[in-house]
Write an enzyme that holds these catalytic residues in place. Sequence first.
Site, PDB file in Angstrom:
ATOM      1  N   ARG A   1      -1.011 170.636  45.381  1.00 19.74           N
ATOM      2  CA  ARG A   1      -1.647 169.377  45.790  1.00 19.74           C
ATOM      3  C   ARG A   1      -1.497 168.418  44.628  1.00 19.74           C
ATOM      4  O   ARG A   1      -1.844 168.727  43.503  1.00 19.74           O
ATOM      5  CB  ARG A   1      -3.126 169.560  46.139  1.00 19.74           C
ATOM      6  CG  ARG A   1      -3.710 168.339  46.845  1.00 19.74           C
ATOM      7  CD  ARG A   1      -5.155 168.568  47.272  1.00 19.74           C
ATOM      8  NE  ARG A   1      -5.318 169.880  47.890  1.00 19.74           N
ATOM      9  CZ  ARG A   1      -6.501 170.466  48.081  1.00 19.74           C
ATOM     10  NH1 ARG A   1      -7.613 169.872  47.676  1.00 19.74           N
ATOM     11  NH2 ARG A   1      -6.562 171.653  48.656  1.00 19.74           N
TER      12      ARG A   1
ATOM     13  N   SER B   1       0.143 122.046  62.028  1.00 20.60           N
ATOM     14  CA  SER B   1       0.013 121.844  60.589  1.00 20.60           C
ATOM     15  C   SER B   1      -1.320 121.177  60.305  1.00 20.60           C
ATOM     16  O   SER B   1      -1.826 120.396  61.124  1.00 20.60           O
ATOM     17  CB  SER B   1       1.160 120.967  60.074  1.00 20.60           C
ATOM     18  OG  SER B   1       0.889 120.481  58.775  1.00 20.60           O
TER      19      SER B   1
END
Length: 423
Positions: free
Chosen positions: A291, A251
Amino acid sequence: MSDLLWPGDARSGDLCTDAAVLTALLRVESAWLGADLSGLAGPDDLPALAVRAEEGGNPVIPLLALLRSRNAPDGLHRGLTSQDVLDTALVLCLREAAKRIRDDLAAQIATLAELADRHRHTDMAGRTLTQHAIPITFGLKVAGWLQGVLDARDLLAAVDLPIQIGGAAGSLAAVVAIEGSPDLAVARVASTAARLGLPLHQPWHTGRAPFTRFGDALVTCTDAWGRIANDVLTLTRPEIGELSLAAVGGSSAMPNKRNPTLAVLVRRAALAGPPLAATLHTAAASMVDERADGAWHVEWATLRTLARRTVAAGSQTADMLAGLRVDEQRMAATLAAARPGIDAEQRKYADAAAALWTTEPSELDSSVKSPSSSPGRVGARDGNHLADQDHDEPPTGGSARQEPYRGATDEIIDAALARAGEK
């Protein structure tokens, strides 16, 4: 490629990066042409290609212009369309990601199989809905983890990532015109697939199952790994302390912290995976014409992100499992402290069996008599099974010492181990 906001991304290396995609695009064009184009473009061209890709909406168009400006051979891209090249290039990138994931799955399976076997009789408290349920063994829990990883292995192995070539609108019309017949056109596609090491497939312009299936397989992996990480995160809590990890994180403010960072990052990947797969399915459901406008385009970065995150999570999971430490004494202490409540189910069935033992055979309902019982024996319930029991050997009552209550634990573990040994 680096990603400060996705710690561990570096584990994915160059998979699906811009450089990898460019290499794959060149491979596809080279395989179709039958000539090596790899020396005509490289990483230095990526910034310009990325900018120019906006003009036509995909990177193939500016790449072709670049190759032609550098005297690419005649016939470059002839008969193809941008989607053919980009889809097949993505397939090449994803197949490499799948190989990496399979390797990590194999390492995880080996580790989990060894853990399940070693701890098949390591008793611990089973928990359901966050509360103590009945006693189980840690080996049984690991066997459950193993089954999830095996499901992921099998699903990933079943996914087919084939070549995608169909021409302008999926009919191979230009290729037929060039080659002279449909058979020769299909043969051209087949030879290209062979050069790339890909399965042959009919054109799948707006049928996106190959990509959605692959995305689902990746999420099945992160689901399995997330399930393991969740258990690790719970059992490494200091107030539980039944598991710990060899590698822990610190930490910036609290020197006492020993964070199970790998488990945290694996869980993160498991949470992020399903929405990405959902994007692929949303795109597939939005395909239109031959497409799609936008639905095709949203797949590319989604596949890259999902693949890279899954590869990183697979590596992190393998390391997490390799460094898993089991505190058998803490498990035993937790189980002892949970008694007598945690043995309630066992006592319930023991009391029921004792009641059967004290009942005269003539009073027993035929539904509880053992079909194979001989005179002087009655069908009595032992754990989860109906077993024959002599009248002169009554079952252990609730006040007696509790015997192991493991049901078919050994059989379940053995089944997982047998499956793990399958190729």
